[in-house]
Design an enzyme around this catalytic site. Structure first.
Site, PDB file in Angstrom:
ATOM      1  N   TYR A 144       0.849  -1.202   0.000  1.00  0.00           N
ATOM      2  CA  TYR A 144       0.000   0.000   0.000  1.00  0.00           C
ATOM      3  C   TYR A 144       0.879   1.245   0.000  1.00  0.00           C
ATOM      4  CZ  TYR A 144      -3.563   3.363   1.614  1.00  0.00           C
ATOM      5  OH  TYR A 144      -4.407   4.448   1.741  1.00  0.00           O
ATOM      6  N   LYS A 164       1.006   4.198  -2.927  1.00  0.00           N
ATOM      7  CA  LYS A 164       0.696   5.623  -2.760  1.00  0.00           C
ATOM      8  C   LYS A 164       1.913   6.496  -3.120  1.00  0.00           C
ATOM      9  CE  LYS A 164      -3.672   5.353  -1.549  1.00  0.00           C
ATOM     10  NZ  LYS A 164      -4.743   5.790  -2.449  1.00  0.00           N
TER      11      LYS A 164
HETATM   12  N1  LIG Z   1      -9.675   5.866   5.467  1.00  0.00           N
HETATM   13  C1  LIG Z   1      -8.467   6.345   5.706  1.00  0.00           C
HETATM   14  O1  LIG Z   1      -8.068   6.519   6.893  1.00  0.00           O
HETATM   15  C2  LIG Z   1      -7.552   6.707   4.566  1.00  0.00           C
HETATM   16  C3  LIG Z   1      -6.290   7.256   4.885  1.00  0.00           C
HETATM   17  C4  LIG Z   1      -5.439   7.627   3.840  1.00  0.00           C
HETATM   18  C5  LIG Z   1      -5.845   7.449   2.525  1.00  0.00           C
HETATM   19  N2  LIG Z   1      -7.077   6.903   2.239  1.00  0.00           N
HETATM   20  C6  LIG Z   1      -7.449   6.776   0.822  1.00  0.00           C
HETATM   21  O2  LIG Z   1      -8.743   7.317   0.626  1.00  0.00           O
HETATM   22  C7  LIG Z   1      -9.359   6.705  -0.521  1.00  0.00           C
HETATM   23  C8  LIG Z   1     -10.777   6.295  -0.169  1.00  0.00           C
HETATM   24  O3  LIG Z   1     -10.729   5.273   0.819  1.00  0.00           O
HETATM   25  P1  LIG Z   1     -11.845   5.090   1.951  1.00  0.00           P
HETATM   26  O4  LIG Z   1     -11.149   5.185   3.242  1.00  0.00           O
HETATM   27  O5  LIG Z   1     -13.009   5.939   1.681  1.00  0.00           O
HETATM   28  O6  LIG Z   1     -12.174   3.539   1.726  1.00  0.00           O
HETATM   29  P2  LIG Z   1     -13.548   2.755   1.502  1.00  0.00           P
HETATM   30  O7  LIG Z   1     -14.580   3.203   2.473  1.00  0.00           O
HETATM   31  O8  LIG Z   1     -13.152   1.316   1.484  1.00  0.00           O
HETATM   32  O9  LIG Z   1     -13.999   3.219   0.045  1.00  0.00           O
HETATM   33  C9  LIG Z   1     -13.218   2.894  -1.066  1.00  0.00           C
HETATM   34  C10 LIG Z   1     -14.015   3.188  -2.327  1.00  0.00           C
HETATM   35  O10 LIG Z   1     -13.193   2.805  -3.448  1.00  0.00           O
HETATM   36  C11 LIG Z   1     -13.972   1.935  -4.262  1.00  0.00           C
HETATM   37  N3  LIG Z   1     -13.140   1.028  -5.042  1.00  0.00           N
HETATM   38  C12 LIG Z   1     -12.281   0.072  -4.634  1.00  0.00           C
HETATM   39  N4  LIG Z   1     -11.771  -0.583  -5.690  1.00  0.00           N
HETATM   40  C13 LIG Z   1     -12.317  -0.006  -6.793  1.00  0.00           C
HETATM   41  C14 LIG Z   1     -12.201  -0.223  -8.186  1.00  0.00           C
HETATM   42  N5  LIG Z   1     -11.434  -1.211  -8.689  1.00  0.00           N
HETATM   43  N6  LIG Z   1     -12.890   0.568  -9.027  1.00  0.00           N
HETATM   44  C15 LIG Z   1     -13.690   1.559  -8.559  1.00  0.00           C
HETATM   45  N7  LIG Z   1     -13.891   1.777  -7.257  1.00  0.00           N
HETATM   46  C16 LIG Z   1     -13.194   1.013  -6.385  1.00  0.00           C
HETATM   47  C17 LIG Z   1     -14.887   1.197  -3.294  1.00  0.00           C
HETATM   48  O11 LIG Z   1     -15.946   0.569  -3.986  1.00  0.00           O
HETATM   49  P3  LIG Z   1     -16.793  -0.655  -3.310  1.00  0.00           P
HETATM   50  O12 LIG Z   1     -17.778  -0.012  -2.366  1.00  0.00           O
HETATM   51  O13 LIG Z   1     -17.402  -1.322  -4.473  1.00  0.00           O
HETATM   52  O14 LIG Z   1     -15.793  -1.519  -2.584  1.00  0.00           O
HETATM   53  C18 LIG Z   1     -15.300   2.367  -2.423  1.00  0.00           C
HETATM   54  O15 LIG Z   1     -16.296   3.121  -3.059  1.00  0.00           O
HETATM   55  C19 LIG Z   1      -8.433   5.549  -0.910  1.00  0.00           C
HETATM   56  O16 LIG Z   1      -7.656   5.918  -2.030  1.00  0.00           O
HETATM   57  C20 LIG Z   1      -7.557   5.346   0.315  1.00  0.00           C
HETATM   58  O17 LIG Z   1      -6.309   4.783   0.008  1.00  0.00           O
HETATM   59  C21 LIG Z   1      -7.935   6.538   3.232  1.00  0.00           C
END
Ligand SMILES: NC(=O)c1ccc[n+]([C@@H]2O[C@H](COP(=O)([O-])OP(=O)(O)OC[C@H]3O[C@@H](n4cnc5c(N)ncnc54)[C@H](OP(=O)(O)O)[C@@H]3O)[C@@H](O)[C@H]2O)c1
Length: 261
Positions: free
Chosen positions: A171, A175
């Site tokens: 991961y 990034k």
């Molecule tokens: N949460 C944190 O603390 C955190 C911290 C740093 C960075 N981030 C980044 O923030 C972003 C959003 O993450 P989140 O925390 O909101 O996670 P999340 O709740 O798991 O949501 C991820 C989203 O990405 C979608 N997704 C995954 N694979 C995909 C694909 N192949 N094509 C299209 N959509 C896809 C998922 O769809 P489904 O619903 O179908 O699975 C979901 O809508 C990510 O890039 C993550 O790395 C998050």
């Protein structure tokens, strides 16, 4: 689906859940000048998200497209729909991402690397490349790549930083690669090279450690005071509104902060 000429057309990949969903909500509640396209790989989840946003009666408008960032066919189809319905794209938010629990804390295997890079690196790279002709038709094209502090190489090498030791190797590498996509897009946008979107503004944005379905137990995170993903959405909204234009081409965070690459 149509939008008015005054509206900014904004695509959020992974807009059906987590930070992406809250970003759609923040953008549509902020202004009638925002039309947000929810990109969702699963149309049934996307339809629920669309209904839930529309039920809030925000001033901005929304629509839905099927978009799996690991599928070139899906990306091309999404391009064709946006071209047909809107003729341009003003803002691309490359938010979709995955962070599965590592199988080995130190060394990821090839399949694990492939799975994570497909979504977190190859996906946003191809989405950006395919959408550039639509972004080129915007008066003020913008791209937000949703990254993580875990992708900062300087942070990994700084033992005093609180996230230095977190072992999500694949991961973290994904990034870091996404951050290079930001730098690459930024510098190409500055050049006269043909086939690129001249003047495109681009940022890597770390949304902070927030409560979503990614990276750990949701209830545990909530009970231990981890921030809501609405705080991340606010940071993305500020970029769309031009409040981070002084940091264009950089690695930014919430509340006006920046991060080292
Ligand atoms: N949460 C944190 O603390 C955190 C911290 C740093 C960075 N981030 C980044 O923030 C972003 C959003 O993450 P989140 O925390 O909101 O996670 P999340 O709740 O798991 O949501 C991820 C989203 O990405 C979608 N997704 C995954 N694979 C995909 C694909 N192949 N094509 C299209 N959509 C896809 C998922 O769809 P489904 O619903 O179908 O699975 C979901 O809508 C990510 O890039 C993550 O790395 C998050």
């Amino acid at each position: 689906m149509s939008a008015t000429a005054e509206q900014q057309i904004i695509l959020v990949t992974g807009g059906n859940n987590g930070i992406g969903f809250d970003t759609v909500a923040a953008l549509t509640s902020a202004s009638p000048t925002h039309h947000v396209i929810i990109g969702s790989r699963n149309l049934s989840k996307g339809t629920s998200a669309l209904s839930s946003i529309r039920a809030k009666h925000h001033p901005g408008t929304t629509s839905l497209i099927q978009l799996d960032v690991t599928s070139d066919t899906s990306i091309q189809d999404a391009f064709a729909c946006i071209e047909r319905d809107f003729g341009r794209l003003d803002v691309l938010i490359n938010n979709a991402g995955i962070c599965p629990e590592p199988k080995d804390a130190a060394w990821p295997g090839r399949e694990e690397m492939r799975e994570i890079f497909e979504t977190n690196v190859f996906g946003p790279t191809v989405v950006t490349k395919v959408m550039l002709p639509l972004l080129s038709k915007s008066k003020d094209p913008r791209i937000v790549n949703v990254t993580s502090s875990l992708g900062s190489i300087s942070t990994r090498l700084d033992p005093t930083d609180v996230v230095s030791g977190a072992n999500y190797p694949a991961y973290r590498m994904s990034k870091a690669s996404l951050n290079m996509l930001t730098a690459f897009t930024y510098t190409l946008g500055q050049s006269e090279q043909s086939g690129h979107c001249k003047g495109v503004k681009v940022w890597s944005f770390c949304p902070g450690y927030v409560v979503t379905d990614l990276g750990g137990d949701r209830e545990l995170k909530t009970s231990t005071g981890v921030d809501s993903s609405e705080t991340s959405a606010k940071g993305i909204l500020e970029i769309v509104q031009g409040k981070r234009d002084g940091d264009v081409g950089r690695f930014v965070e919430r509340e006006g902060r920046s991060r080292v690459w």
